[in-house]
Write a protein that holds these residues in place. Structure first.
Motif, PDB file in Angstrom:
ATOM      1  N   ARG A   1       0.829  -1.206   0.000  1.00  0.00           N
ATOM      2  CA  ARG A   1       0.000   0.000   0.000  1.00  0.00           C
ATOM      3  C   ARG A   1       0.869   1.265   0.000  1.00  0.00           C
ATOM      4  O   ARG A   1       0.619   2.214  -0.756  1.00  0.00           O
ATOM      5  N   ALA A   2       1.898   1.274   0.847  1.00  0.00           N
ATOM      6  CA  ALA A   2       2.777   2.438   0.929  1.00  0.00           C
ATOM      7  C   ALA A   2       3.528   2.648  -0.384  1.00  0.00           C
ATOM      8  O   ALA A   2       3.716   3.795  -0.827  1.00  0.00           O
ATOM      9  N   HIS A   3       3.960   1.561  -1.005  1.00  0.00           N
ATOM     10  CA  HIS A   3       4.685   1.672  -2.271  1.00  0.00           C
ATOM     11  C   HIS A   3       3.782   2.237  -3.358  1.00  0.00           C
ATOM     12  O   HIS A   3       4.209   3.106  -4.137  1.00  0.00           O
ATOM     13  N   CYS A   4       2.546   1.762  -3.412  1.00  0.00           N
ATOM     14  CA  CYS A   4       1.602   2.284  -4.411  1.00  0.00           C
ATOM     15  C   CYS A   4       1.325   3.764  -4.161  1.00  0.00           C
ATOM     16  O   CYS A   4       1.246   4.566  -5.100  1.00  0.00           O
ATOM     17  N   LEU A   5       1.196   4.151  -2.885  1.00  0.00           N
ATOM     18  CA  LEU A   5       0.952   5.548  -2.541  1.00  0.00           C
ATOM     19  C   LEU A   5       2.114   6.430  -2.996  1.00  0.00           C
ATOM     20  O   LEU A   5       1.909   7.530  -3.533  1.00  0.00           O
TER      21      LEU A   5
ATOM     22  N   LEU B   1       3.947   6.044  -5.478  1.00  0.00           N
ATOM     23  CA  LEU B   1       3.950   6.140  -6.941  1.00  0.00           C
ATOM     24  C   LEU B   1       2.695   6.798  -7.482  1.00  0.00           C
ATOM     25  O   LEU B   1       2.565   6.992  -8.696  1.00  0.00           O
ATOM     26  N   GLY B   2       1.746   7.111  -6.589  1.00  0.00           N
ATOM     27  CA  GLY B   2       0.483   7.670  -7.039  1.00  0.00           C
ATOM     28  C   GLY B   2      -0.399   6.648  -7.734  1.00  0.00           C
ATOM     29  O   GLY B   2      -1.257   7.004  -8.549  1.00  0.00           O
ATOM     30  N   LEU B   3      -0.205   5.387  -7.408  1.00  0.00           N
ATOM     31  CA  LEU B   3      -0.950   4.302  -8.040  1.00  0.00           C
ATOM     32  C   LEU B   3      -2.139   3.933  -7.153  1.00  0.00           C
ATOM     33  O   LEU B   3      -1.961   3.627  -5.969  1.00  0.00           O
ATOM     34  N   PRO B   4      -3.365   3.959  -7.678  1.00  0.00           N
ATOM     35  CA  PRO B   4      -4.532   3.644  -6.864  1.00  0.00           C
ATOM     36  C   PRO B   4      -4.445   2.232  -6.269  1.00  0.00           C
ATOM     37  O   PRO B   4      -4.115   1.274  -6.970  1.00  0.00           O
ATOM     38  N   TYR B   5      -4.742   2.132  -4.983  1.00  0.00           N
ATOM     39  CA  TYR B   5      -4.747   0.852  -4.267  1.00  0.00           C
ATOM     40  C   TYR B   5      -6.164   0.680  -3.721  1.00  0.00           C
ATOM     41  O   TYR B   5      -6.583   1.388  -2.812  1.00  0.00           O
ATOM     42  N   THR B   6      -6.907  -0.253  -4.307  1.00  0.00           N
ATOM     43  CA  THR B   6      -8.321  -0.394  -3.986  1.00  0.00           C
ATOM     44  C   THR B   6      -8.546  -1.418  -2.883  1.00  0.00           C
ATOM     45  O   THR B   6      -8.139  -2.571  -3.004  1.00  0.00           O
ATOM     46  N   GLU B   7      -9.211  -0.975  -1.818  1.00  0.00           N
ATOM     47  CA  GLU B   7      -9.575  -1.855  -0.714  1.00  0.00           C
ATOM     48  C   GLU B   7     -10.936  -1.414  -0.183  1.00  0.00           C
ATOM     49  O   GLU B   7     -11.165  -0.228   0.063  1.00  0.00           O
ATOM     50  N   THR B   8     -11.847  -2.364  -0.028  1.00  0.00           N
ATOM     51  CA  THR B   8     -13.191  -2.053   0.454  1.00  0.00           C
ATOM     52  C   THR B   8     -13.594  -3.078   1.509  1.00  0.00           C
ATOM     53  O   THR B   8     -12.898  -4.076   1.732  1.00  0.00           O
ATOM     54  N   GLY B   9     -14.739  -2.828   2.125  1.00  0.00           N
ATOM     55  CA  GLY B   9     -15.332  -3.831   2.985  1.00  0.00           C
ATOM     56  C   GLY B   9     -15.931  -4.947   2.147  1.00  0.00           C
ATOM     57  O   GLY B   9     -16.097  -4.805   0.927  1.00  0.00           O
TER      58      GLY B   9
END
Length: 359
Positions: free
Chosen positions: A322-326, A328-336
């Protein structure tokens, strides 16, 4: 629903984390994960889990024998479905070489769990799943989004008539009812692949081994039912058991990619491994119960980035990914969990809109 496919010799599903990573955005993440030891196998963890699964299976079988031809025996159909789903998750992990790096041992574990315990062909599954991991959600290359009973893009709705047209118009509402057939479909496609004539791409020795184990599964399952229940009770038990197994597997698979980015040659040119896997996958947040129920597939992003990473390490890798994607500005999708189903079904409802409008 899965689709039958041509079958080459099955190999463990390739993991880009093993071997070259080049100078891509994925390289520093891979280096960090390796340094943390998260790609090291957890043999003891899997051994405990497999042992527990078989102990529960033995208890269920003993209960069926003790209860005998009683309608109360049907109460054991749901727990048998849950244990079967556990077997499926172990077979999946073995196919990814998560349990052991020894190819022969991994294949043995997968044969036992897939062919013998579930009646599902290892070779067929590995071929299909290999292609999915290589190009997730790719409309031309991923067999999981090929037009079949369900469709996943509006251009796939063209030319559908009769029952298939009706199913597509209402596919969002019918998705979970249709998943009750998933357990049976996995068996049917596996048997078709192993026993089909004129396809010599599966080595004869492997075909014999797979066929023998598939036959053994059917014989053992039918024998267990008919020796502990009446024919009528056995039929009802099998229906409940197989439908709940399919529903459980469908609930584990549904949130992973449906409604996420769908690459095609025009919009995905130049995508590297990191972008290809992250943008097409969705994680499901939750605790240990969610991890257990979804078999670790709730960490779909981490699993796709590192297919051979053992299941218990996926949770540990998530903050790094998650931190690596952040960065790079790369969306990291996580939902309930519920929201993941809403998004997936919403996408399928939108896909069927042209046919509803036409009606």
């Amino acid at each position: 629903m899965p689709q039958a496919a041509a079958i080459p010799v099955a190999e463990p599903i390739p993991d880009p984390a093993v071997g070259r990573a080049g100078g891509s955005d994925f390289t520093p993440l891979l280096r960090t994960v390796r340094e943390q030891g998260l790609l090291e196998r957890r043999v003891a963890w899997y051994a405990r889990g497999i042992t527990v699964n078989f102990l529960f299976l033995a208890a269920i079988v003993a209960g069926m024998v003790l209860l005998g031809p009683s309608w109360w025996t049907l109460l054991l159909a749901p727990p048998l479905a849950v244990v079967s789903a556990r077997m499926a998750f172990v077979g999946h992990d073995a196919g990814h070489a998560q349990i052991t790096s020894d190819r022969g041992r991994g294949r043995f574990i997968q044969l036992v769990h897939a062919n013998l315990m579930l009646g599902m062909s290892q070779e067929w599954w590995n071929d299909k799943h290999n292609r999915h991991h290589a190009n997730p959600n790719h409309i031309d290359k991923d067999p999981d989004v090929a037009a079949d009973i369900l469709v996943f893009t509006q251009h796939q709705t063209a030319g559908r008539t009769g029952l298939r047209r009706w199913l597509t118009r209402h596919q969002a509402w019918l998705f979970f009812p249709l998943t009750t057939l998933e357990g049976i479909a996995l068996k049917v496609y596996g048997f078709q692949a192993v026993f089909s004539r004129g396809d010599d791409r599966m080595p004869a020795r492997r075909r014999v081994t797979e066929g023998a184990l598939l036959a053994a599964h059917v014989v053992a399952y039918v024998t267990l039912l008919l020796t502990t229940m009446t024919v009528g009770q056995a039929i009802v038990f099998a229906l409940i058991n197989q439908m709940l197994l399919g529903l459980h597997l469908g609930m584990a698979f549904a949130p992973n990619h449906k409604g996420m980015e769908m690459p095609d040659p025009e919009n995905s040119e130049g995508w590297g491994h990191l972008r290809r896997q992250v943008l097409t996958s969705r994680n499901v947040r939750g605790g240990l119960l969610t991890d257990w129920f979804l078999g670790g597939l709730n960490y779909q992003i981490e699993h796709h980035l590192f297919p051979s990473m053992p299941r218990p390490h996926l949770r540990l890798a998530q903050p790094m990914v998650r931190a690596h994607c952040l960065s790079l500005g790369l969306p990291y999708t996580e939902t309930g969990l519920i929201e993941s189903y809403r998004q997936a079904l919403g996408h399928m409802h939108e896909v069927g809109e042209p046919l509803r409008a036409g009606a």
